[in-house]
Write a protein that holds these residues in place. Structure first.
Motif, short mmCIF file in Angstrom:
data_model
loop_
_atom_site.label_atom_id
_atom_site.label_comp_id
_atom_site.label_asym_id
_atom_site.label_seq_id
_atom_site.Cartn_x
_atom_site.Cartn_y
_atom_site.Cartn_z
N MET A 146 15.59 51.14 39.37
CA MET A 146 15.66 51.95 38.00
C MET A 146 16.37 51.12 37.71
N ARG A 147 17.40 51.60 36.33
CA ARG A 147 18.66 51.29 35.88
C ARG A 147 19.21 51.97 35.92
N ARG A 163 10.78 71.24 34.67
CA ARG A 163 11.10 70.61 33.24
C ARG A 163 12.98 71.38 33.53
N VAL A 164 14.17 70.51 33.91
CA VAL A 164 15.32 71.26 34.64
C VAL A 164 16.28 70.67 33.69
N THR A 165 17.21 70.90 33.65
CA THR A 165 18.60 70.28 33.73
C THR A 165 19.98 70.69 34.55
N GLY A 166 20.83 70.09 35.10
CA GLY A 166 21.44 70.35 35.86
C GLY A 166 22.96 69.16 35.84
N LEU A 167 23.29 69.61 36.86
CA LEU A 167 24.50 68.56 37.10
C LEU A 167 24.49 67.77 38.79
N CYS A 168 24.56 66.26 38.03
CA CYS A 168 24.40 65.28 39.24
C CYS A 168 25.63 65.04 39.62
N PHE A 169 26.82 65.00 40.69
CA PHE A 169 28.10 64.22 41.76
C PHE A 169 28.02 62.99 41.55
N ALA A 170 26.63 62.46 41.50
CA ALA A 170 26.77 60.43 41.50
C ALA A 170 25.66 60.19 40.93
N ASP A 171 25.78 58.81 40.32
CA ASP A 171 25.11 58.17 39.83
C ASP A 171 24.18 58.57 38.46
N ALA A 172 24.64 59.47 37.70
CA ALA A 172 23.99 60.49 36.80
C ALA A 172 23.63 59.44 35.89
N TYR A 173 23.92 58.43 35.63
CA TYR A 173 24.33 56.98 34.54
C TYR A 173 22.77 56.96 34.74
N ALA A 174 21.69 57.08 35.08
CA ALA A 174 20.40 56.30 35.48
C ALA A 174 19.19 57.54 35.20
N GLU A 175 18.07 55.89 35.30
CA GLU A 175 17.06 56.24 35.24
C GLU A 175 16.05 57.61 35.92
N VAL A 176 16.91 57.06 36.98
CA VAL A 176 16.57 59.04 38.17
C VAL A 176 17.80 59.36 38.42
N ALA A 177 17.97 60.36 39.17
CA ALA A 177 18.85 61.17 39.75
C ALA A 177 18.43 62.37 40.84
N VAL A 178 20.06 62.07 41.74
CA VAL A 178 19.76 63.24 41.83
C VAL A 178 20.64 64.85 42.17
N VAL A 179 20.09 65.85 42.14
CA VAL A 179 20.60 66.85 41.00
C VAL A 179 20.43 68.68 42.53
N PRO A 180 21.80 68.50 43.40
CA PRO A 180 21.68 69.78 43.96
C PRO A 180 21.30 71.07 43.32
N ALA A 181 20.37 71.61 44.04
CA ALA A 181 19.39 72.93 43.58
C ALA A 181 20.27 73.81 42.80
N ALA A 182 20.77 74.43 43.63
CA ALA A 182 22.44 75.38 43.24
C ALA A 182 22.52 74.98 41.18
N GLU A 228 22.68 47.53 35.54
CA GLU A 228 22.87 46.69 36.65
C GLU A 228 20.71 47.83 36.93
N GLU A 229 20.34 46.74 38.52
CA GLU A 229 18.79 47.33 38.61
C GLU A 229 19.52 47.96 40.20
N ALA A 230 18.94 48.77 40.43
CA ALA A 230 19.45 50.02 41.72
C ALA A 230 17.92 50.16 42.31
N GLU A 231 18.24 50.46 43.54
CA GLU A 231 16.90 51.03 44.16
C GLU A 231 17.11 51.97 43.92
#
Length: 307
Positions: free
Chosen positions: A1-2, A79-98, A18-21
């Motif tokens: 992903m970018r 379909r969701v929206t939420g706050l990502c604390f790390a690496d939000a500027y990416a094609e795929v992100a991790v978002v706390p469910a809370a 950059e490309e990242a895992e």
């Protein structure tokens, strides 16, 4: 992903793609395929001012691709929206469910990023001021995403007079269109006060004149990341107060309140009471240009990155 990140502090030019895992969601997290990413002033400041490079956090909206252990209330495909604390500027992100909420049918990911997080901050900051019907309200950074929604919340909440404070008279028509009764510019000698409530998203050098604009018994709510110093005497002679507000503490400490506010934001949007303003949709690879728009204070509303 970018993914977009930086390795040294500086201006927008230090950002690179950059490309990242692909990340993996840990317990209590959602893996989200991003369709829109919000750019905020705190993140822009972090790139220039933080002591060392940090992951770029931010608002993300998209589709859930995987669930971490223990997650309930969400499913793959939501379909969701939420706050990502790390690496939000990416094609795929991790978002706390809370920190996540569903995006209703009929709303786009760009609308979600422009509305939900900024709307929650605007709503929380206004409530923190303990408003009474008919009171006067001044909103700084009124042309920003949060500021524009704060104007709308104040009008909907029964404020008697709502004044927008902006850095440039060229933004006056925009904030009037969001409901401001009057407009003042930061450089004006008189901010047309006094005000019962000041909602401040700027801080720094503007904090002192914002406090001086308070009426006796007035309340200033500071919700931005600009810092600043308040002279205790200025509060003493006015019998005024300064209140700090942070949305993260509500989301993590009062999840029921956070969920109720999230539903309310969409209800007000559906009723036409809240309108999200998007300045521009910028390709992810052009994140530097998005940061420049905000750093130069040229944006009217939200700047959104689109992968």
């Amino acid at each position: 992903m970018r993914r977009v990140r930086y390795e040294v502090n500086g201006g927008p030019e230090v950002l690179f793609c950059e490309e990242a895992e692909l990340p993996r969601p840990a317990g209590g997290e959602l893996l989200v395929r991003a369709e829109a990413i919000g750019v905020t002033l705190p993140t822009v400041r972090k790139v220039r001012e933080s002591g060392e490079p940090m992951p770029l956090g931010g608002e993300v909206a998209g589709t859930v691709e995987a669930l971490g252990a223990g997650v309930t209330g969400f499913a793959v495909g939501d379909r969701v929206t939420g706050l990502c604390f790390a690496d939000a500027y990416a094609e795929v992100a991790v978002v706390p469910a809370a920190m996540a909420s569903r995006v209703p049918d009929g709303a786009s990911a760009v609308e979600a990023v422009a509305l939900v997080r900024s709307g929650l901050v605007a709503r929380g900051a206004y409530e923190a001021a303990r408003p009474e019907p008919g009171e006067s309200v001044l909103v700084t950074a009124a042309a920003s995403a949060v500021g524009g929604l704060a104007l709308q919340y104040a009008k909907a909440g029964g404020a008697g007079r709502v004044v927008a404070a902006v850095g440039d008279q060229a933004k006056a028509d925009f904030v009037r269109g969001l409901g401001a009764d009057e407009v003042v510019v930061y450089g004006d000698a008189d901010w047309a006060g006094p005000y019962d409530i000041v909602l401040d998203g700027v801080g720094g050098d503007l904090l002192s004149p914002a406090v001086r604009a308070l009426a006796p018994g007035g309340r200033l709510v500071a919700y931005g990341s600009g810092g600043g110093t308040v002279e205790a005497y200025e509060l003493l002679v006015r019998g005024a107060s300064v209140i700090g507000f942070q949305m993260r503490s509500v989301a993590l400490g009062q999840p029921a309140v956070y969920a109720a506010w999230s539903r309310e934001v969409w209800e007000l949007w559906d009723a036409g009471t809240l309108r999200a303003s998007v300045h521009e949709e910028v390709p992810l690879a052009e994140a530097a240009r998005a940061h420049a728009l905000i750093e130069e204070r040229r944006n009217l509303g939200k700047v959104v990155l689109v992968p």
